[in-house]
Design a protein around this motif. Structure first.
Motif, short mmCIF file in Angstrom:
data_model
loop_
_atom_site.label_atom_id
_atom_site.label_comp_id
_atom_site.label_asym_id
_atom_site.label_seq_id
_atom_site.Cartn_x
_atom_site.Cartn_y
_atom_site.Cartn_z
N TRP A 172 0.71 -1.20 -0.09
CA TRP A 172 0.03 0.01 0.09
C TRP A 172 0.95 1.37 -0.05
O TRP A 172 0.55 2.45 -0.77
N GLY A 173 1.97 1.23 0.77
CA GLY A 173 2.81 2.39 0.82
C GLY A 173 3.43 2.54 -0.61
O GLY A 173 3.60 3.84 -1.07
N MET A 174 3.71 1.44 -1.16
CA MET A 174 4.34 1.73 -2.38
C MET A 174 3.31 2.32 -3.66
O MET A 174 3.76 2.83 -4.26
N ARG A 175 1.99 1.69 -3.35
CA ARG A 175 1.14 2.17 -4.36
C ARG A 175 1.15 3.69 -4.00
O ARG A 175 0.77 4.42 -5.20
N VAL A 176 0.82 4.01 -2.82
CA VAL A 176 0.70 5.63 -2.33
C VAL A 176 2.07 6.31 -3.02
O VAL A 176 1.63 7.38 -3.63
N ASP A 177 3.23 5.87 -2.62
CA ASP A 177 4.24 6.54 -3.31
C ASP A 177 4.16 6.66 -4.87
O ASP A 177 4.64 7.45 -5.43
N HIS A 178 3.64 5.59 -5.52
CA HIS A 178 3.61 5.52 -7.06
C HIS A 178 2.56 6.52 -7.62
O HIS A 178 2.80 7.19 -8.38
N ARG B 182 1.64 9.21 -5.78
CA ARG B 182 2.39 10.51 -5.44
C ARG B 182 3.22 10.83 -6.55
O ARG B 182 3.22 12.31 -7.03
N ALA B 183 4.03 9.86 -6.85
CA ALA B 183 4.99 10.32 -8.01
C ALA B 183 4.20 10.54 -9.35
O ALA B 183 4.83 11.43 -10.19
N ARG B 184 3.32 9.72 -9.54
CA ARG B 184 2.58 10.00 -10.97
C ARG B 184 1.76 11.33 -10.92
O ARG B 184 1.74 12.16 -11.91
N HIS B 185 1.31 11.50 -9.74
CA HIS B 185 0.47 13.15 -9.68
C HIS B 185 1.56 14.16 -9.77
O HIS B 185 1.26 15.17 -10.37
#
Length: 154
Positions: A23-29, A31-34
């Motif tokens: 989930w953290g990696m998904r959120v980081d991903h 955020r990076a995409r945003h």
């Protein structure tokens, strides 16, 4: 205390830890995409602003060139018409002595006649005043032509 449930608890804890990391990696991903999308939007906005400013500057430059051309043409037309009209005024014969007043620029006593506003009767005008009228007429004709050209647009 038994260790019987320990592998299940450890597995559940490991699964929870894996899910939290995922989930953290998904959120980081996300955020990076945003952040990348925001940076691209800002770059696109700056490019659009620069293009709009360049287009505006080009239109202003074109209008300035056109206005300068129209102004020069109007000045040339005014000068040419002034020469023509002044030449016509200079060629006019002088008024007969019987028609001229005692003092230049003022009507003579006895010149009072009934007013005829038909526009057919000639009027006496000092030559200097006629030259002023010729110059002003030339300027007004050139200004009218200039204004009509300005209305037609580029």
């Amino acid at each position: 205390m038994t260790l019987r449930g320990w592998p299940g608890a450890t597995g559940a804890l490991a699964l929870a830890l894996i899910l939290a990391l995922a989930w953290g990696m998904r959120v980081d991903h996300l955020r990076a995409r945003h952040a990348a999308a925001l940076a691209q939007a800002r770059q696109d906005y700056r490019a659009a602003q620069a293009k709009a400013q360049a287009d505006f500057d080009a239109q202003v430059a074109a209008l300035r060139v056109r206005n300068r051309r129209l102004n020069d043409a109007a000045d040339q037309k005014s000068e040419a018409l002034t020469l023509v009209y002044r030449d016509r005024v200079v060629r006019l014969p002088a008024a007969p002595a019987a028609c001229t007043p005692d003092r230049p620029g003022l009507p003579a006593p006895g010149d009072a006649q009934p007013v005829d506003r038909s526009g057919r009767d000639p009027i006496l005008l000092d030559r200097a005043d006629a030259l002023i009228c010729a110059t002003n007429t030339a300027r007004l004709e050139a200004a009218r032509a200039w204004a009509l050209e300005m209305q037609t647009g580029p």
